[in-house]
Design an enzyme around this catalytic site. Sequence first.
Site, mmCIF file in Angstrom:
data_model
loop_
_atom_site.group_PDB
_atom_site.id
_atom_site.type_symbol
_atom_site.label_atom_id
_atom_site.label_comp_id
_atom_site.label_asym_id
_atom_site.label_seq_id
_atom_site.Cartn_x
_atom_site.Cartn_y
_atom_site.Cartn_z
ATOM 1 N N LYS A 293 0.789 -1.312 0.000
ATOM 2 C CA LYS A 293 -0.053 -0.008 0.027
ATOM 3 C C LYS A 293 0.784 1.337 -0.007
ATOM 4 O O LYS A 293 0.691 2.308 -0.740
ATOM 5 C CB LYS A 293 -0.948 0.049 1.149
ATOM 6 C CG LYS A 293 -0.410 -0.341 2.631
ATOM 7 C CD LYS A 293 -1.082 -0.225 3.835
ATOM 8 C CE LYS A 293 -0.340 -0.634 5.068
ATOM 9 N NZ LYS A 293 0.114 -1.939 5.042
ATOM 10 N N LYS B 193 -4.147 4.023 2.345
ATOM 11 C CA LYS B 193 -5.183 3.031 1.922
ATOM 12 C C LYS B 193 -6.460 4.266 1.039
ATOM 13 O O LYS B 193 -7.056 4.025 0.228
ATOM 14 C CB LYS B 193 -5.990 2.427 2.622
ATOM 15 C CG LYS B 193 -4.766 1.288 3.176
ATOM 16 C CD LYS B 193 -5.542 0.503 4.352
ATOM 17 C CE LYS B 193 -4.507 -0.618 4.632
ATOM 18 N NZ LYS B 193 -4.909 -1.459 6.036
#
Length: 444
Positions: free
Chosen positions: A106, A206
Amino acid sequence: MSQHEPLKVALLGAGSVGSQVARLLLEGRDELAHRVGAELELIGIAVRNVDAKRDVDLPSELFTTDAESLIARADLVVELIGGIEPARTRIRTALERGADVVTANKALIATHGPELFAIAQERGAQLNYEAAVAGAIPIIRPLRDSLAGDQVTRILGIVNGTTNFILDRMHERGDSPAEALRIATELGYAEADPTADIEGFDAQQKAAILASIAFHTTVPVDSVYREGITAVTSEQIKAATRAGYVVKLLAICEKVQNEAGEAAVSARVHPALVPAAHPLAAVHGGNNAVFIESMAAGDLMFYGAGAGGVETASAVLGDLVSAARRQVAGGPGLAASRHAELPVLPIGEVHTRYQIALQVKDEPGVLAKIAGLFSDHGVSLATLEQSIPECDASASHEPAAAHATLVIGTHLAAEHALDAVVQALSSDDSVHVVTGVLRVESAA
């Protein structure tokens, strides 16, 4: 099954997720070959230390420290080493060779995604990253593919299991923040250094990824407003419960209008009050959930395990099978869509509702004065809860100064207006202290 030649898979990293990916690849070799139309041959696993103890017993001959040679021979590269470097260099090398890449990284996608997507598009390769957000929950492909013909208007995501576990313990068990974090660490939900989780950095990355996909816009991670849970108190949790809310750390991505009335994107991470009847309020423990609001499909929620070795490995394998099928069928990889490139709204221009807790002098005229400070900055009051604690005697046996606790809810207001109110309250001699500010999030 077609007679396509075997596809060579290089795995970079053999931690809790990587070792499970290797196990699933080896154990499911025949079944995966039928699903793909070609055999997936794991040609090696690149690690820093080939003798390190692993969670899974894997053939020793697969391990190597020479990642470059694996990448040079691979059709598909799975990157699970994490961090920025050497992961970025490894992925660049693979994509430049035309190999498809699967990653759960991520941090890398949030910070260097545009660069890597550009290389993939130039070389006709595919970069898949389903496991980068919400672990086992399928959310990247639903946003990118299933909702490609729709217009997503808002995303509310519980995308960090550690913070959800902590806040859930505070609500359900009455734990203090410190006690909830201690238990989370003992049970393996929190790392020895939980900063990335409890300060919101993990969820911020995210949110940048989700907003970029949903709104076809490059959303840099540093443009996502971030606020962790370290300032959330037990008193705020109790006040939220009395008012019919649950406190959750949310990643919030919205398509909005700026002050000029033009389309823009808002992306932010912070603790928020969620109505107890909202589906996100029922997400307990270390689970994740992503709630999507869209024009045609309406409200959708994706729920499940947000972490875990074998759970995240499931998402990685899904991406790997998808990439392998594309190679069997032929054709270039799917390019990331950033055609809209909307401006990202600063947090000061975001409009939402708020709950402000403060301690004030318990004397006539204070409530009117407080209401006036809100009105002066264009913030309208919606609710007011007042409580007066029992007065304690001081060490000198003189009565303690009387004070009252106020919990004030507002109507929709701009963040910059709310900031001005908080500054005015903090400077006013009738206010002892502003003890907390929480935003209220619910259905649009």
